[in-house]
Design a protein around this motif. Structure first.
Motif, PDB file in Angstrom:
ATOM      1  N   TYR A 231      -9.613 -10.723   4.002  1.00 22.90           N
ATOM      2  CA  TYR A 231      -8.963  -9.856   3.019  1.00 22.90           C
ATOM      3  C   TYR A 231      -8.075  -8.813   3.714  1.00 22.90           C
ATOM      4  O   TYR A 231      -6.943  -8.559   3.281  1.00 22.90           O
ATOM      5  CB  TYR A 231     -10.038  -9.179   2.164  1.00 22.90           C
ATOM      6  CG  TYR A 231      -9.508  -8.122   1.243  1.00 22.90           C
ATOM      7  CD1 TYR A 231      -8.722  -8.466   0.143  1.00 22.90           C
ATOM      8  CD2 TYR A 231      -9.778  -6.781   1.472  1.00 22.90           C
ATOM      9  CE1 TYR A 231      -8.214  -7.485  -0.706  1.00 22.90           C
ATOM     10  CE2 TYR A 231      -9.285  -5.801   0.630  1.00 22.90           C
ATOM     11  CZ  TYR A 231      -8.502  -6.154  -0.457  1.00 22.90           C
ATOM     12  OH  TYR A 231      -8.011  -5.191  -1.280  1.00 22.90           O
ATOM     13  N   LEU A 232      -8.563  -8.230   4.819  1.00 20.96           N
ATOM     14  CA  LEU A 232      -7.770  -7.170   5.462  1.00 20.96           C
ATOM     15  C   LEU A 232      -6.483  -7.720   6.085  1.00 20.96           C
ATOM     16  O   LEU A 232      -5.437  -7.063   6.044  1.00 20.96           O
ATOM     17  CB  LEU A 232      -8.618  -6.408   6.484  1.00 20.96           C
ATOM     18  CG  LEU A 232      -9.608  -5.411   5.853  1.00 20.96           C
ATOM     19  CD1 LEU A 232     -10.603  -4.880   6.886  1.00 20.96           C
ATOM     20  CD2 LEU A 232      -8.886  -4.235   5.185  1.00 20.96           C
ATOM     21  N   VAL A 233      -6.531  -8.936   6.628  1.00 21.25           N
ATOM     22  CA  VAL A 233      -5.298  -9.543   7.154  1.00 21.25           C
ATOM     23  C   VAL A 233      -4.347  -9.830   5.987  1.00 21.25           C
ATOM     24  O   VAL A 233      -3.134  -9.583   6.069  1.00 21.25           O
ATOM     25  CB  VAL A 233      -5.609 -10.814   7.979  1.00 21.25           C
ATOM     26  CG1 VAL A 233      -4.339 -11.596   8.290  1.00 21.25           C
ATOM     27  CG2 VAL A 233      -6.312 -10.440   9.285  1.00 21.25           C
ATOM     28  N   GLU A 234      -4.931 -10.307   4.888  1.00 26.87           N
ATOM     29  CA  GLU A 234      -4.100 -10.614   3.703  1.00 26.87           C
ATOM     30  C   GLU A 234      -3.365  -9.367   3.194  1.00 26.87           C
ATOM     31  O   GLU A 234      -2.154  -9.400   2.954  1.00 26.87           O
ATOM     32  CB  GLU A 234      -5.044 -11.156   2.614  1.00 26.87           C
ATOM     33  CG  GLU A 234      -4.396 -11.576   1.323  1.00 26.87           C
ATOM     34  CD  GLU A 234      -5.486 -11.870   0.268  1.00 26.87           C
ATOM     35  OE1 GLU A 234      -6.551 -12.430   0.611  1.00 26.87           O
ATOM     36  OE2 GLU A 234      -5.246 -11.508  -0.896  1.00 26.87           O
ATOM     37  N   ILE A 235      -4.089  -8.245   3.094  1.00 27.77           N
ATOM     38  CA  ILE A 235      -3.398  -7.052   2.560  1.00 27.77           C
ATOM     39  C   ILE A 235      -2.464  -6.431   3.603  1.00 27.77           C
ATOM     40  O   ILE A 235      -1.491  -5.791   3.261  1.00 27.77           O
ATOM     41  CB  ILE A 235      -4.354  -5.989   1.965  1.00 27.77           C
ATOM     42  CG1 ILE A 235      -5.316  -5.433   3.005  1.00 27.77           C
ATOM     43  CG2 ILE A 235      -5.083  -6.518   0.738  1.00 27.77           C
ATOM     44  CD1 ILE A 235      -5.975  -4.125   2.555  1.00 27.77           C
ATOM     45  N   THR A 236      -2.762  -6.656   4.885  1.00 21.63           N
ATOM     46  CA  THR A 236      -1.852  -6.133   5.918  1.00 21.63           C
ATOM     47  C   THR A 236      -0.505  -6.840   5.798  1.00 21.63           C
ATOM     48  O   THR A 236       0.558  -6.210   5.926  1.00 21.63           O
ATOM     49  CB  THR A 236      -2.455  -6.329   7.325  1.00 21.63           C
ATOM     50  OG1 THR A 236      -3.737  -5.725   7.338  1.00 21.63           O
ATOM     51  CG2 THR A 236      -1.596  -5.683   8.395  1.00 21.63           C
ATOM     52  N   GLU A 237      -0.540  -8.140   5.549  1.00 24.29           N
ATOM     53  CA  GLU A 237       0.725  -8.866   5.345  1.00 24.29           C
ATOM     54  C   GLU A 237       1.501  -8.228   4.193  1.00 24.29           C
ATOM     55  O   GLU A 237       2.701  -7.963   4.309  1.00 24.29           O
ATOM     56  CB  GLU A 237       0.451 -10.350   5.048  1.00 24.29           C
ATOM     57  CG  GLU A 237       1.744 -11.129   4.879  1.00 24.29           C
ATOM     58  CD  GLU A 237       1.610 -12.424   4.073  1.00 24.29           C
ATOM     59  OE1 GLU A 237       0.526 -13.022   4.056  1.00 24.29           O
ATOM     60  OE2 GLU A 237       2.627 -12.814   3.445  1.00 24.29           O
ATOM     61  N   ILE A 238       0.789  -7.945   3.104  1.00 23.76           N
ATOM     62  CA  ILE A 238       1.466  -7.353   1.929  1.00 23.76           C
ATOM     63  C   ILE A 238       2.041  -5.986   2.289  1.00 23.76           C
ATOM     64  O   ILE A 238       3.191  -5.670   1.959  1.00 23.76           O
ATOM     65  CB  ILE A 238       0.473  -7.259   0.745  1.00 23.76           C
ATOM     66  CG1 ILE A 238       0.040  -8.661   0.321  1.00 23.76           C
ATOM     67  CG2 ILE A 238       1.076  -6.470  -0.417  1.00 23.76           C
ATOM     68  CD1 ILE A 238      -1.104  -8.702  -0.669  1.00 23.76           C
ATOM     69  N   CYS A 239       1.239  -5.163   2.981  1.00 21.23           N
ATOM     70  CA  CYS A 239       1.714  -3.810   3.339  1.00 21.23           C
ATOM     71  C   CYS A 239       2.979  -3.895   4.200  1.00 21.23           C
ATOM     72  O   CYS A 239       3.921  -3.117   4.024  1.00 21.23           O
ATOM     73  CB  CYS A 239       0.642  -3.032   4.096  1.00 21.23           C
ATOM     74  SG  CYS A 239      -0.808  -2.651   3.114  1.00 21.23           S
ATOM     75  N   LEU A 240       2.982  -4.838   5.133  1.00 18.66           N
ATOM     76  CA  LEU A 240       4.133  -4.928   6.040  1.00 18.66           C
ATOM     77  C   LEU A 240       5.378  -5.460   5.338  1.00 18.66           C
ATOM     78  O   LEU A 240       6.509  -5.148   5.712  1.00 18.66           O
ATOM     79  CB  LEU A 240       3.789  -5.832   7.236  1.00 18.66           C
ATOM     80  CG  LEU A 240       2.787  -5.230   8.222  1.00 18.66           C
ATOM     81  CD1 LEU A 240       2.321  -6.265   9.235  1.00 18.66           C
ATOM     82  CD2 LEU A 240       3.388  -4.018   8.943  1.00 18.66           C
ATOM     83  N   ARG A 241       5.167  -6.252   4.302  1.00 19.83           N
ATOM     84  CA  ARG A 241       6.307  -6.849   3.605  1.00 19.83           C
ATOM     85  C   ARG A 241       6.919  -5.908   2.550  1.00 19.83           C
ATOM     86  O   ARG A 241       8.063  -6.079   2.143  1.00 19.83           O
ATOM     87  CB  ARG A 241       5.822  -8.117   2.891  1.00 19.83           C
ATOM     88  CG  ARG A 241       6.744  -9.290   3.034  1.00 19.83           C
ATOM     89  CD  ARG A 241       6.215 -10.463   2.253  1.00 19.83           C
ATOM     90  NE  ARG A 241       5.451 -11.408   3.039  1.00 19.83           N
ATOM     91  CZ  ARG A 241       5.961 -12.211   3.962  1.00 19.83           C
ATOM     92  NH1 ARG A 241       7.249 -12.179   4.231  1.00 19.83           N
ATOM     93  NH2 ARG A 241       5.200 -13.054   4.629  1.00 19.83           N
ATOM     94  N   THR A 242       6.129  -4.939   2.116  1.00 16.51           N
ATOM     95  CA  THR A 242       6.552  -4.106   0.980  1.00 16.51           C
ATOM     96  C   THR A 242       7.694  -3.163   1.368  1.00 16.51           C
ATOM     97  O   THR A 242       7.689  -2.553   2.436  1.00 16.51           O
ATOM     98  CB  THR A 242       5.344  -3.303   0.438  1.00 16.51           C
ATOM     99  OG1 THR A 242       4.350  -4.254   0.055  1.00 16.51           O
ATOM    100  CG2 THR A 242       5.717  -2.451  -0.748  1.00 16.51           C
ATOM    101  N   LYS A 243       8.679  -3.075   0.476  1.00 14.47           N
ATOM    102  CA  LYS A 243       9.873  -2.254   0.750  1.00 14.47           C
ATOM    103  C   LYS A 243       9.831  -0.961  -0.054  1.00 14.47           C
ATOM    104  O   LYS A 243       9.257  -0.905  -1.141  1.00 14.47           O
ATOM    105  CB  LYS A 243      11.147  -3.025   0.369  1.00 14.47           C
ATOM    106  CG  LYS A 243      11.271  -4.382   1.056  1.00 14.47           C
ATOM    107  CD  LYS A 243      11.558  -4.234   2.545  1.00 14.47           C
ATOM    108  CE  LYS A 243      11.541  -5.575   3.258  1.00 14.47           C
ATOM    109  NZ  LYS A 243      10.528  -5.692   4.292  1.00 14.47           N
ATOM    110  N   ASP A 244      10.505   0.034   0.481  1.00 15.79           N
ATOM    111  CA  ASP A 244      10.702   1.281  -0.260  1.00 15.79           C
ATOM    112  C   ASP A 244      11.804   1.016  -1.282  1.00 15.79           C
ATOM    113  O   ASP A 244      12.921   0.613  -0.904  1.00 15.79           O
ATOM    114  CB  ASP A 244      11.133   2.372   0.735  1.00 15.79           C
ATOM    115  CG  ASP A 244      11.297   3.717   0.057  1.00 15.79           C
ATOM    116  OD1 ASP A 244      11.213   3.773  -1.195  1.00 15.79           O
ATOM    117  OD2 ASP A 244      11.501   4.705   0.778  1.00 15.79           O
TER     118      ASP A 244
END
Ligand code: 6PG
Length: 472
Positions: A231-244
């Protein structure tokens, strides 16, 4: 009107979601919140059309529950828990059961279990993991207290919990504060894995110059592997992909680099030190947060402290070095789990918790923040050998270390040469190297202690305690 099956005190996000979860599993409910306006708002909103009623006072709340009453408390840990116990106790009757579902300090829970059972009330200290979404859709739950009290809620918890292939993510953990202790250690492991992934991000960004999307692609690949899928790797991918949204740049780069903490990571480390268990990867993650909060000092430091003037970090092609990084992260995550599990084994021995480590790994496989595919291997390791002293000595984990240790050493050496801190990765390397070293240099520490303080020492070649007049 018939009485409700289940009661909730505290309509925060977690409380709301847990009661909606219970109700949707067939348990009619009554809710109480310190401010009644919040109760009304909930009943008119998310709670409307459900088999949930409100109560304005604790007395009314208790009266609306069937006996034995089962009451989940979801409020801030610490004094508020003692205050609510004191306030509700006059209305309770023999056999009624209070369940503290927050992140309470396990020694507080030990005390509360003792005090309430003297009054013939049941008390369960239950760690709940999975955040707001988990609470609604199925968390992982770690209930501790008496078996008798647990039986009163077993059916309810089985239905509310996340489900994995071999059952629900809940099981009786052990007596007293065992449930909250296990949740605390869960959080210590959580701190470790979060920091490991943050270090990987820092290296990818600062050494390889990668942007958010590029790093997210790496995380996406890692999430498909048996060793890192989590789960933590999965959400890290999301965090890194998310744009301002304001300018389309990576949002993570706009976030202040100071990590908060609410106490459970600290309690893990304090308990480990008190119990004599080595948890350097987890400690490094805690200290990483402490260092991060010293922002002002770091601003001054960056101006005046020079980095190493060594040969720059060069490990051949980028693909090759990312593979080393993946191996390093795998070992650090394994070390984080291994240290947490070793702490559980020791706490179980010291507090007579009789913990079933394999079962704990099983209930962490779904619903919780540290859920991962690796937990199946951890479960199997402790099923095979319930008294395993260190997870890393299980044959499968040993083979993983032997295959990947070179990579961890290359990454730590490279980060050191580049002046980039990697506290979890470097602590893991030291931990593994210490675990695999028969003779450590503490013989010299013993000599020094005996030299200045006559603390005595033991010898390898003779039985007994010895003292030498070193200064004569
Ligand atoms: C969970 C989490 C959660 C925990 C937070 C806060 O399992 O759902 O562990 O219970 O409270 O993650 O932790 P910090 O604020 O200390 O990082």
């Amino acid at each position: 009107m018939s009485k409700a099956h289940f009661g909730l005190i505290g309509l925060g996000v977690m409380g709301e979601n847990l009661i909606l979860n219970a109700e949707s599993n067939g348990f009619s409910s009554v809710v109480y919140n310190r401010t009644y306006a919040k109760t009304q708002e909930f009943l008119a909103g998310r709670g409307s059309g459900r088999n949930i009623v409100g109560a304005q006072s604790l007395q009314e709340f208790v009266e609306k529950l069937e006996r034995p009453r089962r009451i989940l408390i979801m409020i801030k840990a610490g004094n508020p828990i003692d205050n609510i116990i004191e306030a509700i106790s006059p209305y309770l009757e023999d056999g009624d059961l209070l369940i503290d579902g927050g992140n309470s300090l396990y020694t507080d829970t030990e005390r509360r279990v003792r005090e309430l059972e003297k009054k013939n009330f049941g008390y369960i200290g239950m760690g709940i993991s999975g955040g707001a979404k988990g609470a609604l859709e199925g968390p992982s739950m770690m209930p501790g207290g008496t078996v008798q009290a647990y039986r009163e809620i077993e059916d309810l918890l089985y239905k509310m919990a996340a489900q994995v292939e071999d059952g629900p993510c809940v099981a009786y953990i052990g007596p007293g504060g065992a449930g909250h202790f296990v949740k605390t250690v869960h959080n210590g492991i959580e701190y470790g894995i979060e920091q490991i992934l943050a270090e990987a991000y820092d290296l990818m960004k600062r050494i390889y110059g990668m942007n958010g999307n590029e790093m997210a692609e790496i995380l996406k690949k890692w999430n498909k592997t048996e060793e890192l899928s989590s789960y933590l790797v999965e959400i890290t991918e999301i965090c890194l992909r998310t744009k301002d949204l304001s300018d389309g740049s990576d949002l993570v780069e706009k976030i202040m680099d100071q990590a908060g903490q609410k106490g459970t990571g600290l309690w893990t480390v304090i308990s480990a030190l008190e119990m004599g268990v080595s948890v350097p990867t987890i400690y490094a993650s805690l200290n990483g947060r402490v260092m991060s909060s010293m922002k002002k000092d770091r601003i001054i430091g960056e101006e005046i402290l020079k980095g190493p003037s060594l040969i720059p970090f060069d490990m051949g092609s980028k693909d090759h070095s990312i593979l080393h990084l993946e191996n390093a992260c795998v070992l650090a995550c394994m070390a984080s789990y291994a240290q947490g599990m070793a702490l559980l084994v020791e706490a179980s021995r010291l507090h007579n918790y009789n913990l079933d480590i394999s079962s704990i790994a099983q209930i962490w496989k779904g619903g919780c923040i540290i859920r991962s595919r690796l937990l199946k291997r951890i479960q199997d390791a402790y099923t095979l050998n319930p008294s395993l002293v260190n997870l890393l000595f299980d044959p499968w984990f040993t083979s993983q270390i032997n295959q990947r240790l070179d990579s961890l050493a290359i990454i730590v050496a490279g980060a050191s040469k580049s002046g980039i801190p990697v506290p979890c990765l470097s602590s893991t390397l030291d931990y593994i190297n210490s675990c695999r070293t028969n003779r450590l240099p503490q013989n010299l520490v013993q000599a020094m202690r005996d030299c200045f303080g006559a603390h005595t020492y033991e010898r390898l070649d003779m039985e007994g305690n010895f003292h030498t007049e070193w200064l004569e």
